[in-house]
Enzyme design. Structure first.
Site, PDB file in Angstrom:
ATOM      1  N   PHE A 207       0.853  -1.194   0.000  1.00 25.64           N
ATOM      2  CA  PHE A 207       0.000   0.000   0.000  1.00 25.64           C
ATOM      3  C   PHE A 207       0.887   1.241   0.000  1.00 25.64           C
ATOM      4  CE2 PHE A 207      -2.473   3.469   1.795  1.00 25.64           C
ATOM      5  CZ  PHE A 207      -3.592   3.416   0.992  1.00 25.64           C
TER       6      PHE A 207
ATOM      7  N   ASP B 246       9.404   2.726   1.667  1.00 26.94           N
ATOM      8  CA  ASP B 246       8.234   3.494   2.078  1.00 26.94           C
ATOM      9  C   ASP B 246       8.089   3.303   3.584  1.00 26.94           C
ATOM     10  OD1 ASP B 246       5.727   4.357   2.823  1.00 26.94           O
ATOM     11  OD2 ASP B 246       4.706   3.592   1.039  1.00 26.94           O
TER      12      ASP B 246
ATOM     13  N   LYS C 162       2.952  10.553   8.010  1.00 31.24           N
ATOM     14  CA  LYS C 162       2.272  10.128   9.241  1.00 31.24           C
ATOM     15  C   LYS C 162       2.849  10.717  10.525  1.00 31.24           C
ATOM     16  CE  LYS C 162       0.142   5.828   7.533  1.00 31.24           C
ATOM     17  NZ  LYS C 162      -1.273   6.121   7.573  1.00 31.24           N
TER      18      LYS C 162
HETATM   19  N1  PLP Z   1       2.506   4.366   2.406  1.00 29.90           N
HETATM   20  C1  PLP Z   1       2.171   3.584   3.436  1.00 29.90           C
HETATM   21  C2  PLP Z   1       3.062   2.445   3.816  1.00 29.90           C
HETATM   22  C3  PLP Z   1       0.996   3.827   4.154  1.00 29.90           C
HETATM   23  O1  PLP Z   1       0.659   3.041   5.180  1.00 29.90           O
HETATM   24  C4  PLP Z   1       0.175   4.912   3.764  1.00 29.90           C
HETATM   25  C5  PLP Z   1      -1.085   5.207   4.472  1.00 29.90           C
HETATM   26  O2  PLP Z   1      -1.636   4.433   5.200  1.00 29.90           O
HETATM   27  C6  PLP Z   1       0.582   5.699   2.686  1.00 29.90           C
HETATM   28  C7  PLP Z   1       1.754   5.409   2.038  1.00 29.90           C
HETATM   29  C8  PLP Z   1      -0.262   6.854   2.235  1.00 29.90           C
HETATM   30  O3  PLP Z   1      -0.129   7.906   3.117  1.00 29.90           O
HETATM   31  P1  PLP Z   1      -1.148   9.162   3.051  1.00 29.90           P
HETATM   32  O4  PLP Z   1      -2.487   8.635   3.450  1.00 29.90           O
HETATM   33  O5  PLP Z   1      -0.563  10.144   4.020  1.00 29.90           O
HETATM   34  O6  PLP Z   1      -1.111   9.641   1.642  1.00 29.90           O
END
Ligand code: PLP
Length: 391
Positions: free
Chosen positions: A132, A217, A246
């Protein structure tokens, strides 16, 4: 207002993109949140791994209030003290020495992919099944789950997916046009999946051998979640690029792309930008949040209390047959159930504990790193009652 009035207004005026719980939150302090009826909950979800220093930490509140009185926003066409101080701090605590600031995780991943393409001159990105990476068009493409893409085609070209945890599959997918491999050090939304031992190190070696960049990520794993500031430190692997968001802002929206050396210098003026990216208010909040993680020893606390919570969850596995697996690192824990866990989450909420269900059958625990052992005991007792009732 009461909860019902808020829900009615939401239905009327807000696009219905979220499958929300019937709960409206009014206040938060530490690991506790309170709803509009005055009921208090232990928060084991922390705004999806955002409130690592707890809700409304006094340091973050003070930094925001002080900064708001000075300068809330100014264009990135001007320098600010707050942005350079945050970048300097990130260079100290992360494996990277340069930062680009944006506003969210998806935006950070977008920036990382642009940076990788700019640096390598290549187009292809190899991402993982079950991953994700966010909800923009490019990030639902990078995400390795069909449900996020369905209905939003056409999707951009240039993304391939291989099985998570399988280095040979990445080796087979690399071509002369591969720019980068994009991977979560632990898959969060995909069900708290910890990769096999040695996987991330092998991935780094493979990327080095093929002049392909490795992007971690760390949007969910960053800022103490795994017991180190970054999961790359937990797994002792230095990626070429790390994306963050986050927990960086202690609750205030901010994201970042972190990189080193020549990669960190690859963008030239005009290549990338974000109006709000790294504005003084966001940077002041982020600096206070990182300093709090350091000053309050929250990395050690995440390790210690993470172990304590994991033991409690393992006890539940021994007590209830519907618990199939307990896994995770530090304060990023998952409990795989033999049933869909929506009902468990609802029951726990009724009993004053907020947890999350991801990948349909995984209870995900992402409490603030400041959660106390007594609060963990309460969470375990509530869970025991709920699992007993449901099974
Ligand atoms: N990458 C990871 C691993 C995530 O868990 C998330 C969101 O849960 C995102 C990217 C996306 O982040 P945002 O919702 O701040 O765009």
């Amino acid at each position: 207002m009461n909860t019902e009035e808020i829900i009615d207004l939401d239905k009327k005026y807000v696009m219905q993109t979220y499958g929300r719980y019937q709960l409206a939150l009014k206040e938060g302090k530490g690991a506790l949140v309170t709803d509009f009826e005055g009921k208090t909950y232990i928060d084991c979800f922390a705004g999806i791994a955002v409130n690592n220093v707890g809700h409304s930490h006094p340091n973050v509140v003070e930094a925001i209030c002080k900064q708001a009185k000075k300068l809330i926003h100014c264009s990135n066409l001007y320098y600010t003290q707050e942005q350079v101080e945050l970048a300097e701090l990130l260079a100290k605590v992360s494996p990277h020495d340069k930062s680009f600031f944006c506003n969210s995780g998806a935006e950070a991943n977008e920036g990382a992919i642009k940076l990788a393409r700019k640096f390598t001159g290549c187009g292809e990105i190899i991402a993982m099944e079950n991953s994700f990476h966010g909800r923009t068009i490019a990030m639902i493409t990078a995400t390795g789950q069909h449900k996020y893409k369905k209905g939003f085609e056409p999707l951009p070209e240039g993304f391939k997916h291989v099985d998570y945890g399988n280095v040979e599959a990445v080796a087979d997918a690399i071509t002369d046009n591969t720019a980068a491999v994009l991977v979560e050090p632990i898959q969060g939304e995909g069900g708290v999946i910890v990769p096999p031992k040695g996987y991330l190190k092998d991935l780094k070696k493979l990327c080095n051998e093929n002049d392909v960049l490795l992007i971690f990520d760390e949007v969910q794993t960053g800022f103490g979640r795994t017991g180190e500031m970054f999961a790359s430190q937990t797994f002792d692997v230095t990626p070429d690029i790390t994306t963050v968001a986050k927990a960086l802002g202690g609750g205030f929206p901010i994201g970042g792309v972190l990189a080193n050396g020549e990669v960190g210098d690859a963008f030239e003026p005009g290549n990338h930008a974000a109006t709000f990216g790294g504005n003084p208010l966001a940077c002041a909040a982020a600096k206070a949040s990182i300093e709090t993680i350091i000053d309050e020893n929250l990395l050690d606390k995440a390790k210690e209390n993470g172990k304590y919570l994991k033991n409690k969850l393992e006890e539940q596995k021994n007590l209830h047959k519907i618990v199939e697996d307990v896994r995770g690192v530090g304060m990023m824990l998952g409990m795989e159930m033999s049933i869909n866990c929506g009902e468990i989450v609802k029951n726990a909420q009724d009993q004053g504990v907020l947890i999350n269900c991801t990948a349909d059958t995984v209870l995900r625990f992402l409490p603030p790193l400041i959660i106390e052992k007594e609060q963990i005991d309460t969470v375990a007792a509530v869970l025991d009652g709920v699992l007993g009732k449901i099974s």
